[in-house]
Design a protein around this motif. Structure first.
Motif, PDB file in Angstrom:
ATOM      1  N   SER A   1      18.762  10.188 -12.391  1.00  0.00           N
ATOM      2  CA  SER A   1      20.224  10.258 -12.306  1.00  0.00           C
ATOM      3  C   SER A   1      20.846  10.414 -13.694  1.00  0.00           C
ATOM      4  O   SER A   1      21.821  11.150 -13.862  1.00  0.00           O
ATOM      5  CB  SER A   1      20.772   9.005 -11.615  1.00  0.00           C
ATOM      6  N   ILE A   2      20.267   9.735 -14.688  1.00  0.00           N
ATOM      7  CA  ILE A   2      20.774   9.874 -16.056  1.00  0.00           C
ATOM      8  C   ILE A   2      20.514  11.279 -16.574  1.00  0.00           C
ATOM      9  O   ILE A   2      21.372  11.891 -17.226  1.00  0.00           O
ATOM     10  CB  ILE A   2      20.123   8.818 -16.974  1.00  0.00           C
TER      11      ILE A   2
ATOM     12  N   ASN B   1      23.557  13.696 -17.670  1.00  0.00           N
ATOM     13  CA  ASN B   1      23.641  14.275 -19.018  1.00  0.00           C
ATOM     14  C   ASN B   1      23.779  15.792 -18.958  1.00  0.00           C
ATOM     15  O   ASN B   1      24.589  16.394 -19.671  1.00  0.00           O
ATOM     16  CB  ASN B   1      22.395  13.905 -19.831  1.00  0.00           C
ATOM     17  N   GLU B   2      22.976  16.429 -18.096  1.00  0.00           N
ATOM     18  CA  GLU B   2      23.031  17.889 -17.981  1.00  0.00           C
ATOM     19  C   GLU B   2      24.397  18.348 -17.475  1.00  0.00           C
ATOM     20  O   GLU B   2      24.956  19.334 -17.971  1.00  0.00           O
ATOM     21  CB  GLU B   2      21.932  18.370 -17.023  1.00  0.00           C
TER      22      GLU B   2
ATOM     23  N   TYR C   1      31.389  18.809 -16.835  1.00  0.00           N
ATOM     24  CA  TYR C   1      31.788  18.043 -15.669  1.00  0.00           C
ATOM     25  C   TYR C   1      32.037  16.588 -16.051  1.00  0.00           C
ATOM     26  O   TYR C   1      31.356  16.032 -16.905  1.00  0.00           O
ATOM     27  CB  TYR C   1      30.695  18.083 -14.598  1.00  0.00           C
ATOM     28  N   THR C   2      32.995  15.968 -15.373  1.00  0.00           N
ATOM     29  CA  THR C   2      33.206  14.529 -15.483  1.00  0.00           C
ATOM     30  C   THR C   2      32.273  13.838 -14.501  1.00  0.00           C
ATOM     31  O   THR C   2      32.286  14.163 -13.313  1.00  0.00           O
ATOM     32  CB  THR C   2      34.661  14.164 -15.139  1.00  0.00           C
ATOM     33  N   VAL C   3      31.464  12.890 -14.995  1.00  0.00           N
ATOM     34  CA  VAL C   3      30.415  12.303 -14.159  1.00  0.00           C
ATOM     35  C   VAL C   3      30.481  10.773 -14.208  1.00  0.00           C
ATOM     36  O   VAL C   3      30.566  10.184 -15.283  1.00  0.00           O
ATOM     37  CB  VAL C   3      29.009  12.763 -14.624  1.00  0.00           C
ATOM     38  N   LEU C   4      30.425  10.152 -13.037  1.00  0.00           N
ATOM     39  CA  LEU C   4      30.275   8.703 -12.912  1.00  0.00           C
ATOM     40  C   LEU C   4      28.983   8.425 -12.164  1.00  0.00           C
ATOM     41  O   LEU C   4      28.675   9.121 -11.191  1.00  0.00           O
ATOM     42  CB  LEU C   4      31.441   8.085 -12.128  1.00  0.00           C
ATOM     43  N   SER C   5      28.230   7.417 -12.600  1.00  0.00           N
ATOM     44  CA  SER C   5      26.960   7.067 -11.959  1.00  0.00           C
ATOM     45  C   SER C   5      27.000   5.635 -11.464  1.00  0.00           C
ATOM     46  O   SER C   5      27.480   4.740 -12.182  1.00  0.00           O
ATOM     47  CB  SER C   5      25.794   7.226 -12.957  1.00  0.00           C
ATOM     48  N   TYR C   6      26.502   5.409 -10.242  1.00  0.00           N
ATOM     49  CA  TYR C   6      26.472   4.069  -9.670  1.00  0.00           C
ATOM     50  C   TYR C   6      25.180   3.876  -8.867  1.00  0.00           C
ATOM     51  O   TYR C   6      24.668   4.830  -8.271  1.00  0.00           O
ATOM     52  CB  TYR C   6      27.643   3.854  -8.703  1.00  0.00           C
TER      53      TYR C   6
ATOM     54  N   ILE D   1      23.298  23.421  -9.623  1.00  0.00           N
ATOM     55  CA  ILE D   1      24.319  24.218 -10.311  1.00  0.00           C
ATOM     56  C   ILE D   1      24.823  25.330  -9.393  1.00  0.00           C
ATOM     57  O   ILE D   1      26.033  25.622  -9.353  1.00  0.00           O
ATOM     58  CB  ILE D   1      23.763  24.810 -11.624  1.00  0.00           C
ATOM     59  N   LYS D   2      23.919  25.957  -8.637  1.00  0.00           N
ATOM     60  CA  LYS D   2      24.339  26.999  -7.700  1.00  0.00           C
ATOM     61  C   LYS D   2      25.263  26.428  -6.630  1.00  0.00           C
ATOM     62  O   LYS D   2      26.253  27.063  -6.241  1.00  0.00           O
ATOM     63  CB  LYS D   2      23.106  27.633  -7.054  1.00  0.00           C
TER      64      LYS D   2
END
Length: 412
Positions: free
Chosen positions: A344-345, A349-350, A356-361, A402-403
């Motif tokens: 997930s990290i 990061n990619e 993109y704005t990214v939040l991880s939970y 990404i696609k």
């Protein structure tokens, strides 16, 4: 006249550099899901005088308002943000992410210092976890990388390590302050004679003498620190710091992190992890931060949090490049299970590098998190799922993801 023109022209260039620096910082903060807020320039003096663990009150710029009350020019941003939240939430309702870019005002500690300075910082209100603490430190490091710095060091420590030792001895507050100063300055020559003035156990003296030397690679420092551990809590603190470091390695930041157990609490309200950032050819920290779980208690609320602030003028002075890349933030929420934290990290990061704005939970926090997002990813051992609106699609690789994102954007 020619000299005046050159001076004014330089002022314009410096301000443009200042503005580009802030723009770059804003964009990076947004990629981690932070929302910008603002606090008043003038605050009541009582807001700070009543908080036991705040900044040095002698540094505050005081004025008398029209009602005769003592007010201060904003000396800090964390305290008023916490107070505003405490007025609305007696207990943290869910994770909250805020960032700010504001001027703060303090009496300088040296003659040619400036009263006014700009701080850019984040406040992440959340329960303590190695994942959350590592994410904030990673954001600090990524911000410095975005600005173009190549030699970045984040010194990480823990307020509780020193506090545990201090609780084992009976020192007056001013003596504790002097000891802190000696340790911060790594003044090994004077620490032992100072401690010999008091009735302190020999093993505790030896531990305090060694604290300034506990600096370097986190694994090595932790191993050496085990020899001076006096309590179970100190042992647990070292375990926690190593866990944070292991997660930071997943962000690819192992070469940017050092452990410094001599890093003493530089703001009274920091309670756990503390850190500061350095860049090449600049002799003082350009950012400082830490976790402050008890500050909300001062206002009758349970609001655990971690954050940091950059000194923008220091960053501008230290900058040797003006590299700034435009970013268009788009919200993505990633939910992951325990086995897929690393993956997930990597994906987060990619995606952040693709603007993109990214939040991880963790998946178990999905129901309690009310943060809206345009897209949602679920990374689990069973399947990787991309969700847009009500449609869910499985994917196996980053290219496939990404696609899917590009297809969803084209359909918007």
């Amino acid at each position: 006249m020619y000299n005046d023109y050159r001076m004014n022209d330089q002022n314009v260039k410096d301000y443009q550099k200042y503005e580009r620096t802030i723009k770059t910082i804003n964009k990076r903060f947004k990629t981690y899901g932070y929302e910008r807020i603002k606090t008043p320039m003038f605050e009541q003096y009582d807001l700070y005088s009543q908080v036991k663990s705040s900044i040095n009150k002698k540094e505050m710029i005081k004025i008398i308002d029209r009602t005769g009350e003592v007010a201060v020019l904003r000396p800090d941003v964390t305290v008023p943000i916490t107070k505003q939240l405490a007025d609305n939430y007696p207990k943290l309702p869910n994770d909250l992410r805020y960032y700010y870019v504001q001027d703060v005002f303090r009496q300088p500690s040296f003659e040619d210092g400036s009263i006014e300075g700009t701080q850019a910082g984040v406040e992440y209100f959340c329960e303590t976890s190695p994942e959350a603490d590592a994410e904030v430190i990673a954001l600090a490091c990524h911000t410095l990388k975005d600005l173009g710095f190549s030699e970045i060091k984040i010194e990480m420590g823990h307020a509780g390590f020193f506090t545990e030792l201090i609780q084992m001895i009976n020192l007056a507050d001013h003596d504790v302050g002097q000891l802190k100063s000696l340790i911060q300055a790594k003044n090994i020559v004077e620490i032992e004679p100072f401690l010999r003035n008091f009735d302190i156990r020999e093993d505790v003296i030896e531990a305090l003498i060694k604290i300034p030397l506990l600096y370097g690679n986190p694994a090595d420092v932790s191993e050496r620190a085990r020899n001076i551990v006096q309590t179970v809590k100190m042992d647990e603190t070292l375990d926690y710091l190593l866990t944070v470091y292991e997660i930071l390695k997943l962000y690819g930041l192992e070469n940017n992190i050092v452990l410094d157990l001599g890093l003493i609490n530089h703001m009274g309200y920091y309670s756990d992890v503390i850190f500061q950032g350095f860049v090449e050819k600049f002799g003082k920290p350009v950012l400082m931060g830490g976790r402050y779980n008890q500050l909300g208690d001062e206002f009758g609320a349970d609001l655990p949090a971690i954050g940091f602030a950059c000194e923008v003028e220091s960053l501008v002075t230290a900058l040797t490049t003006d590299t700034v890349s435009p970013r268009t933030p788009i919200d993505i929420k990633i939910l992951y299970d325990d086995e897929n934290l690393k993956e997930s990290i990597r994906i987060a990061n990619e995606l952040r590098e693709r603007n993109y704005t990214v939040l991880s939970y963790p998946i178990e926090k999905a129901l309690s998190n009310v943060q809206n997002s345009i897209y949602q990813l679920t990374i689990s051992s069973k399947n990787n799922v991309f969700k847009y609106r009500e449609e869910q699609t499985s994917f196996q690789s980053l290219n496939e993801l990404i696609k899917l994102l590009n297809g969803a954007k084209g359909a918007m």
